[in-house]
Design a protein around this motif. Sequence first.
Motif, short mmCIF file in Angstrom:
data_model
loop_
_atom_site.label_atom_id
_atom_site.label_comp_id
_atom_site.label_asym_id
_atom_site.label_seq_id
_atom_site.Cartn_x
_atom_site.Cartn_y
_atom_site.Cartn_z
N THR A 78 1.33 4.29 -9.96
CA THR A 78 0.61 3.93 -8.73
C THR A 78 1.09 2.65 -8.08
N LYS A 79 1.64 1.73 -8.86
CA LYS A 79 2.02 0.42 -8.33
C LYS A 79 3.53 0.22 -8.20
N LEU A 80 4.31 0.88 -9.06
CA LEU A 80 5.73 0.55 -9.12
C LEU A 80 6.66 1.74 -8.90
N GLY A 81 6.10 2.90 -8.60
CA GLY A 81 6.93 4.05 -8.23
C GLY A 81 7.64 4.76 -9.36
N TYR A 82 7.17 4.59 -10.59
CA TYR A 82 7.77 5.30 -11.72
C TYR A 82 7.20 6.71 -11.80
N TRP A 83 7.78 7.55 -12.66
CA TRP A 83 7.29 8.91 -12.83
C TRP A 83 7.13 9.23 -14.31
N GLU A 84 6.28 10.19 -14.62
CA GLU A 84 5.96 10.54 -16.00
C GLU A 84 7.00 11.50 -16.57
N GLY A 93 5.25 -0.93 -21.00
CA GLY A 93 4.84 -2.25 -20.57
C GLY A 93 6.04 -3.19 -20.41
N LEU A 94 6.93 -3.16 -21.40
CA LEU A 94 8.12 -4.01 -21.33
C LEU A 94 9.07 -3.57 -20.23
N ARG A 95 9.26 -2.27 -20.13
CA ARG A 95 10.17 -1.74 -19.11
C ARG A 95 9.69 -2.08 -17.70
N SER A 127 7.63 -4.50 -16.90
CA SER A 127 7.64 -5.96 -16.73
C SER A 127 9.04 -6.45 -16.35
N PHE A 128 10.06 -5.89 -17.00
CA PHE A 128 11.44 -6.29 -16.71
C PHE A 128 12.03 -5.54 -15.52
N ASN A 129 11.32 -4.49 -15.08
CA ASN A 129 11.76 -3.66 -13.95
C ASN A 129 13.14 -3.05 -14.22
N VAL A 130 13.26 -2.42 -15.40
CA VAL A 130 14.51 -1.75 -15.75
C VAL A 130 14.29 -0.25 -15.95
#
Length: 271
Positions: A198-204, A264-266, A268-271
């Motif tokens: 919802t906040k960073l545009g990732y997908w499941e 969470g780590l991914r 946070s680091f935006n990788v």
Amino acid sequence: MISINITTIWKFIKKYYIDSIVYKQGYNVVNTITWAIILLIAVVYIYKFIEKRVSIDEKFVYSNIPFIVFGSSLRIFEDAGFVKPPYSYLLMSPMIYVIVFSITFTSLILSLRLKGNRYYRYHALIGLILAIITLFVLFFNLRIVNAFVIPLGLAFSVALTLAFATIALIEKNVLNKLSFLAFFSHMFDASETYIGITKLGYWELHVLPRFLIERFGAESLIIVKFFVLLVILYVLDKSTENSAKNFIKFVLIVLGLAPALRDGLRLSFNV
């Protein structure tokens, strides 16, 4: 005929198993079912082996948590591009689980052989050293871009776990630390997934959560996990076999906390 069959089998394996790893397509129904069956078989045999050698209690569970942190941190090495193909495939599912399990299992057996009933202190120490090393490499080489991700996910998880605790007050059997930790682990996983989508545009990546999210929204994963874990833990804590139910809770903790920490780590680091 034989060559055609071999070709057909190879295409099937490549499509449903290899391509999902190489091209990062996420999980599909075929490999999800396959990994689930392998996991179930592995859990049964690992339990049968371990229960004869160690008491599966809170000390056992807590001493393994540093290895979960280690595995989740190691997984980011591939996300961040520290390791290139084909070696990077070893740090992706399912191989990352095999590698981390092998290291954890070796540490456990050595600790038991050398220290007996005090194994958990040395086993946890080995895991802690590995976790610190991998986290140091990550924080030394990567910059935190989204500092809010883990604190927000923890806040959601604590609030949801408190709601679980309120419900658990009605049924005293589920008021125990391992149940709370298993529940918290999956709420943390669902919360990090919600934030990422919802906040960073990732997908499941996983099939069933992706199905729920695409049809009912990202919040549906939190709701479904809340009630599914509530039922599972209620049923487990109604049983009298402490060793088996503690091991199942341990597996639940691994399946919740490992992806939660990785996400969470991914994020946070935006990788």
